[in-house]
Motif scaffolding. Structure first.
Motif, PDB file in Angstrom:
ATOM      1  N   HIS A  68       0.832  -1.205   0.000  1.00 60.39           N
ATOM      2  CA  HIS A  68       0.000   0.000   0.000  1.00 60.39           C
ATOM      3  C   HIS A  68       0.867   1.257   0.000  1.00 60.39           C
ATOM      4  O   HIS A  68       0.569   2.227  -0.709  1.00 60.39           O
ATOM      5  N   ARG A  71       2.286   1.805  -3.479  1.00 62.36           N
ATOM      6  CA  ARG A  71       1.236   2.290  -4.382  1.00 62.36           C
ATOM      7  C   ARG A  71       0.899   3.742  -4.065  1.00 62.36           C
ATOM      8  O   ARG A  71       0.640   4.545  -4.972  1.00 62.36           O
ATOM      9  N   ASP A 169      -5.611   5.182  -2.907  1.00 57.71           N
ATOM     10  CA  ASP A 169      -5.327   3.749  -2.838  1.00 57.71           C
ATOM     11  C   ASP A 169      -6.321   3.017  -1.950  1.00 57.71           C
ATOM     12  O   ASP A 169      -6.753   1.909  -2.276  1.00 57.71           O
ATOM     13  N   THR A 186      -2.928  -1.810  -8.585  1.00 54.56           N
ATOM     14  CA  THR A 186      -3.529  -2.899  -7.807  1.00 54.56           C
ATOM     15  C   THR A 186      -3.387  -4.221  -8.542  1.00 54.56           C
ATOM     16  O   THR A 186      -3.192  -5.276  -7.920  1.00 54.56           O
ATOM     17  N   PRO A 190      -1.447  -6.850  -6.069  1.00 54.77           N
ATOM     18  CA  PRO A 190      -2.750  -6.894  -5.396  1.00 54.77           C
ATOM     19  C   PRO A 190      -2.634  -7.165  -3.903  1.00 54.77           C
ATOM     20  O   PRO A 190      -1.734  -7.877  -3.448  1.00 54.77           O
TER      21      PRO A 190
END
Length: 219
Positions: A68, A71, A169, A186, A190
């Motif tokens: 996370h 991202r 996100d 994602t 993922p």
């Protein structure tokens, strides 16, 4: 280092050019590689502060929270490129790496909840790497305030971009500004049910309802 000729004006600060003799950080998880291969991150892997931040993130964060954070940085950078926003790229990567560090561990959380604890951990990290006071203040403020519903009116670019990346996100808010980027990232890395598990972790850490820096009303 500039973001590249296609995005003039996006830059680092305080002499953060990567050293040519510095190798990229080693032993990072394979699950990160699709994100590390994205130009915005790949360009920074030889920078000592970026490498140290990624190494600390690997050490501190659970795998899904670390992904996370990567991202978050890439979404923030995509927003900056779209709008031609100049910002401290290496500094923002460090802020993204630490912005959820306060969710980890059993250290009692004081006023401000986990965002303030994350900001303290980032400040200690930056101080160890001899980052100047002004730059540290800017980056720790971005982390301390990233859980606000909206950025403060006087927030600088690093705070606005970190906030944008985090909320996009986790919630999808702001997707129209960088259409397709969230879905792409994602897909590359993922984290199924991340929003649910993240919310549970926040609740478990006892996030205070009082925003960082806001006066507490005593009864």
């Amino acid at each position: 280092m500039a973001a590249g000729p296609e995005t003039p004006g996006v830059s680092d600060s305080e002499g953060s050019e990567p050293s040519s003799h510095v190798d990229p950080p080693k032993a990072l998880p394979e699950t990160w590689q699709p994100l590390l291969d994205r130009p915005a991150l790949a360009e920074l892997l030889g920078h000592p502060l970026a490498g140290a931040a990624l190494t600390e993130m690997c050490r501190l964060l659970p795998p899904h929270v670390a992904v996370h954070s990567l991202r978050t940085f890439l979404l923030a950078d995509a927003c900056a490129r779209t709008h031609g926003t100049a910002y401290d790229r290496v500094g923002l990567l460090a802020a993204a790496a630490f912005h959820d560090a306060g969710l980890v561990g059993r250290t009692p959380l004081g006023r401000g909840g986990f965002p303030c604890r994350s900001a303290q951990l980032l400040d200690h990290f930056l101080a160890r790497h001899q980052v100047g006071t002004v730059r540290r203040t800017t980056l720790t403020c971005a982390v301390r305030e990233h859980m606000r519903p909206f950025p403060a009116r006087d927030a600088g670019p690093e705070a606005r971009l970190l906030h944008f990346g985090v909320w996009l996100d986790v919630t999808g808010r702001g997707e129209r500004q960088v259409p397709g980027d969230r879905r792409l990232l994602t897909g590359l890395a993922p984290t199924p049910w991340f929003s649910v598990s993240f919310s549970a972790r926040v609740v478990a850490c006892g996030l205070r309802r009082v925003l960082p820096g806001s006066p507490v009303t005593h009864r």
